[in-house]
Design an enzyme around this catalytic site. Structure first.
Site, PDB file in Angstrom:
ATOM      1  N   GLY A  13     -50.623  64.436   2.052  1.00 43.73           N
ATOM      2  CA  GLY A  13     -50.387  64.209   0.426  1.00 43.73           C
ATOM      3  C   GLY A  13     -51.508  63.507  -0.173  1.00 43.73           C
ATOM      4  O   GLY A  13     -51.815  62.643   0.397  1.00 43.73           O
ATOM      5  N   ARG A  74     -52.946  70.604   4.779  1.00 43.09           N
ATOM      6  CA  ARG A  74     -52.339  70.372   5.983  1.00 43.09           C
ATOM      7  C   ARG A  74     -53.061  71.388   6.881  1.00 43.09           C
ATOM      8  O   ARG A  74     -53.175  72.612   6.395  1.00 43.09           O
ATOM      9  CB  ARG A  74     -50.760  70.237   5.804  1.00 43.09           C
ATOM     10  CG  ARG A  74     -50.465  69.349   4.991  1.00 43.09           C
ATOM     11  CD  ARG A  74     -48.946  68.936   5.143  1.00 43.09           C
ATOM     12  NE  ARG A  74     -48.567  67.642   4.701  1.00 43.09           N
ATOM     13  CZ  ARG A  74     -48.394  67.102   3.356  1.00 43.09           C
ATOM     14  NH1 ARG A  74     -48.243  68.064   2.592  1.00 43.09           N
ATOM     15  NH2 ARG A  74     -48.150  66.042   3.099  1.00 43.09           N
ATOM     16  N   ASP A 105     -49.587  58.796   8.498  1.00 42.32           N
ATOM     17  CA  ASP A 105     -49.651  58.843   9.952  1.00 42.32           C
ATOM     18  C   ASP A 105     -49.838  60.050  10.627  1.00 42.32           C
ATOM     19  O   ASP A 105     -50.329  59.958  11.378  1.00 42.32           O
ATOM     20  CB  ASP A 105     -47.933  58.310  10.300  1.00 42.32           C
ATOM     21  CG  ASP A 105     -47.866  56.774  10.170  1.00 42.32           C
ATOM     22  OD1 ASP A 105     -48.922  56.085  10.393  1.00 42.32           O
ATOM     23  OD2 ASP A 105     -46.623  56.429  10.248  1.00 42.32           O
ATOM     24  N   THR A 127     -50.919  57.095   0.782  1.00 42.27           N
ATOM     25  CA  THR A 127     -49.860  58.005   0.445  1.00 42.27           C
ATOM     26  C   THR A 127     -48.830  57.093  -0.496  1.00 42.27           C
ATOM     27  O   THR A 127     -48.746  56.041  -0.329  1.00 42.27           O
ATOM     28  CB  THR A 127     -48.928  58.276   1.744  1.00 42.27           C
ATOM     29  OG1 THR A 127     -47.595  58.228   1.432  1.00 42.27           O
ATOM     30  CG2 THR A 127     -49.179  57.247   2.818  1.00 42.27           C
ATOM     31  N   ASP A 129     -45.849  56.935  -0.843  1.00 38.67           N
ATOM     32  CA  ASP A 129     -44.575  56.636  -0.477  1.00 38.67           C
ATOM     33  C   ASP A 129     -44.497  55.178   0.313  1.00 38.67           C
ATOM     34  O   ASP A 129     -43.422  54.824   0.483  1.00 38.67           O
ATOM     35  CB  ASP A 129     -43.954  57.368   0.538  1.00 38.67           C
ATOM     36  CG  ASP A 129     -43.475  58.968   0.036  1.00 38.67           C
ATOM     37  OD1 ASP A 129     -43.547  59.148  -1.265  1.00 38.67           O
ATOM     38  OD2 ASP A 129     -43.184  59.661   0.818  1.00 38.67           O
ATOM     39  N   ASP A 131     -45.117  54.833   3.306  1.00 37.94           N
ATOM     40  CA  ASP A 131     -44.612  55.023   4.616  1.00 37.94           C
ATOM     41  C   ASP A 131     -45.106  55.012   5.715  1.00 37.94           C
ATOM     42  O   ASP A 131     -44.720  55.706   6.703  1.00 37.94           O
ATOM     43  CB  ASP A 131     -43.769  56.308   4.390  1.00 37.94           C
ATOM     44  CG  ASP A 131     -44.506  57.631   4.164  1.00 37.94           C
ATOM     45  OD1 ASP A 131     -45.812  57.407   4.065  1.00 37.94           O
ATOM     46  OD2 ASP A 131     -44.032  58.663   4.306  1.00 37.94           O
ATOM     47  N   ARG A 173     -39.476  60.466   1.054  1.00 42.27           N
ATOM     48  CA  ARG A 173     -38.473  61.164   1.894  1.00 42.27           C
ATOM     49  C   ARG A 173     -37.878  60.464   2.986  1.00 42.27           C
ATOM     50  O   ARG A 173     -36.591  60.523   3.174  1.00 42.27           O
ATOM     51  CB  ARG A 173     -39.280  62.334   2.546  1.00 42.27           C
ATOM     52  CG  ARG A 173     -38.685  63.505   2.683  1.00 42.27           C
ATOM     53  CD  ARG A 173     -39.483  64.862   2.854  1.00 42.27           C
ATOM     54  NE  ARG A 173     -40.334  65.021   1.792  1.00 42.27           N
ATOM     55  CZ  ARG A 173     -41.613  65.629   1.866  1.00 42.27           C
ATOM     56  NH1 ARG A 173     -42.009  65.966   3.091  1.00 42.27           N
ATOM     57  NH2 ARG A 173     -42.297  65.879   1.158  1.00 42.27           N
TER      58      ARG A 173
HETATM   59  P1  ADP Z   1     -49.773  62.834   6.589  1.00 43.95           P
HETATM   60  O1  ADP Z   1     -51.005  62.171   6.851  1.00 43.95           O
HETATM   61  O2  ADP Z   1     -49.368  62.301   4.993  1.00 43.95           O
HETATM   62  O3  ADP Z   1     -48.738  62.017   7.448  1.00 43.95           O
HETATM   63  P2  ADP Z   1     -49.000  65.173   7.679  1.00 43.95           P
HETATM   64  O4  ADP Z   1     -48.287  64.706   8.601  1.00 43.95           O
HETATM   65  O5  ADP Z   1     -49.054  66.402   7.196  1.00 43.95           O
HETATM   66  O6  ADP Z   1     -49.460  64.373   6.660  1.00 43.95           O
HETATM   67  O7  ADP Z   1     -50.516  65.371   8.562  1.00 43.95           O
HETATM   68  C1  ADP Z   1     -51.770  65.851   7.997  1.00 43.95           C
HETATM   69  C2  ADP Z   1     -52.465  66.729   8.898  1.00 43.95           C
HETATM   70  O8  ADP Z   1     -52.914  65.741   9.959  1.00 43.95           O
HETATM   71  C3  ADP Z   1     -51.962  67.848   9.513  1.00 43.95           C
HETATM   72  O9  ADP Z   1     -52.004  68.992   8.775  1.00 43.95           O
HETATM   73  C4  ADP Z   1     -52.553  68.064  10.836  1.00 43.95           C
HETATM   74  O10 ADP Z   1     -54.044  68.631  10.347  1.00 43.95           O
HETATM   75  C5  ADP Z   1     -53.022  66.436  11.177  1.00 43.95           C
HETATM   76  N1  ADP Z   1     -52.137  66.174  12.386  1.00 43.95           N
HETATM   77  C6  ADP Z   1     -51.013  65.727  12.111  1.00 43.95           C
HETATM   78  N2  ADP Z   1     -50.565  65.393  13.427  1.00 43.95           N
HETATM   79  C7  ADP Z   1     -51.233  65.886  14.204  1.00 43.95           C
HETATM   80  C8  ADP Z   1     -51.459  65.568  15.691  1.00 43.95           C
HETATM   81  N3  ADP Z   1     -50.407  65.345  16.269  1.00 43.95           N
HETATM   82  N4  ADP Z   1     -52.611  65.977  16.218  1.00 43.95           N
HETATM   83  C9  ADP Z   1     -53.568  66.353  15.520  1.00 43.95           C
HETATM   84  N5  ADP Z   1     -53.755  66.443  14.234  1.00 43.95           N
HETATM   85  C10 ADP Z   1     -52.480  66.254  13.405  1.00 43.95           C
END
Ligand code: ADP
Length: 322
Positions: A13, A74, A105, A127, A129, A131, A173
């Site tokens: 995000g 994403r 994360d 982010t 949030d 979080d 969330r």
């Molecule tokens: P945020 O970074 O805000 O927590 P997401 O959880 O959507 O957002 O993660 C962002 C992107 O990071 C995902 O679309 C993916 O490309 C990558 N990602 C997330 N988890 C993994 C993972 N376990 N291994 C590799 N890439 C990951």
């Protein structure tokens, strides 16, 4: 010897202040004699080679802008081994020696996978949030809270004119930090967060009745997004108290807008630190705030923390919001 060509991407995000971090990375990186490449649309851009060289002027006039000039995305493909392998190939082809990942994360898990595959990565927490488990503060949080506060102040004007109850959903969330802080700042009668189980009668209805008895005529209830059922909460309050009640979902207004001073400064500091770390040959790390100071963790350690909710502040908020 440190990295010669570094790169930056934003992932997950978006958050106000990401641009300030990008600006700082470009300027600090070039200042240290390195090439700095921008990667568009998160890990997708890395897999597809959507990469361009940045210069000192590529980041002019962005420190005050919300969103991210690098776009974000994403990337389901990057979650797979093949996706990571493709990204490594692209890094090797282009000659990328390190990647700075601004995100949450999830993005850090991606950065760990890439670091483990031989490309040093540094994560920067971004982010709205707040979080991210390893850090007391994340880029965008201050701006989002201030936006929510301003919006709720406006809602309060009209709630007051009509003796209404306004139930406002703010973002968060899994994390009630925006709700808690804005709830205090606007004097909310009740603050509902995912971290604290609430009792509808005791924590909402009785609080409204008690404050009504001592003269309050309009009420603001703040609920974090993660709770859901906001319309049901509003309907139930109206049914039980007879007070005309309205729902407002603030939604993505909280994601945009010009970053506050705090977000610009924290983002700038984190950007410089990330550049220094890559320059010094470090990787597989996340930058975080602890006791108001920047520190860094190995990514696996950073991901092992459990986010703590400030229950003392929450209890104090309930004491004074009457
Ligand atoms: P945020 O970074 O805000 O927590 P997401 O959880 O959507 O957002 O993660 C962002 C992107 O990071 C995902 O679309 C993916 O490309 C990558 N990602 C997330 N988890 C993994 C993972 N376990 N291994 C590799 N890439 C990951």
């Amino acid at each position: 010897m440190g990295s010669k060509t570094i790169s930056v991407l934003t992932s997950g995000g978006d958050a106000p202040g990401m641009n300030a971090a990008i600006r700082s990375i470009v300027r600090a990186g070039i200042g240290q004699g390195m090439r700095v490449l921008g990667i568009r649309r998160g890990y997708n851009g890395l897999i597809n080679g959507d990469v361009f060289e940045m210069n000192l002027r590529s980041v002019s006039d962005i420190i005050h802008r919300g969103g991210t000039i690098l776009y974000t995305a994403r990337s389901p493909e990057f979650r797979t081994e093949q996706g990571v392998a493709k990204a490594v190939e692209v890094c090797k082809d282009i000659g990328i020696d390190g990647v700075i990942v601004i995100g949450g994360d999830g993005s850090f898990r991606g950065a760990r996978a890439l670091s483990n595959a031989g490309i040093p990565c540094i994560g920067i927490p971004g982010t709205i949030d707040n979080d991210i488990s390893c850090s007391e503060y994340t880029i965008g949080f201050d701006t989002a809270m201030n936006t929510a506060m301003e919006m709720i102040d406006r809602i309060r004007d009209t709630a007051q004119s009509h003796d209404r109850c306004s139930v406002v959903e703010v973002m968060g969330r899994r994390c009630g930090d925006i709700a808690l802080h804005t709830g205090i700042a606007v004097g909310a009668t009740a603050i509902l967060v995912p971290e604290v189980k609430y009792d509808f009668d005791k924590d909402i209805i009785e609080r409204i009745r008690f404050t009504q008895k001592i003269g309050k005529k309009h009420f603001i209830i703040i609920a974090a997004e993660g709770l859901g059922k906001i319309n049901e909460i509003t309907a139930e309050i109206q049914k039980r108290t007879g007070i005309e009640s309205r729902t407002t979902i603030l939604g993505h207004v909280q994601r945009g807008g010009s970053p506050t001073l705090r977000d610009r400064v924290v983002a700038s500091e984190m950007g410089c630190r990330a550049v220094n770390m890559l320059y010094n040959g470090q990787g597989n790390k996340v930058i975080a705030v602890k006791n108001d100071k920047l520190i860094d963790y190995d990514i696996s350690e950073a991901l092992s923390f459990k986010k703590k909710f400030d229950i003392n502040l929450y209890n104090e908020a309930l004491k004074i919001s009457i």
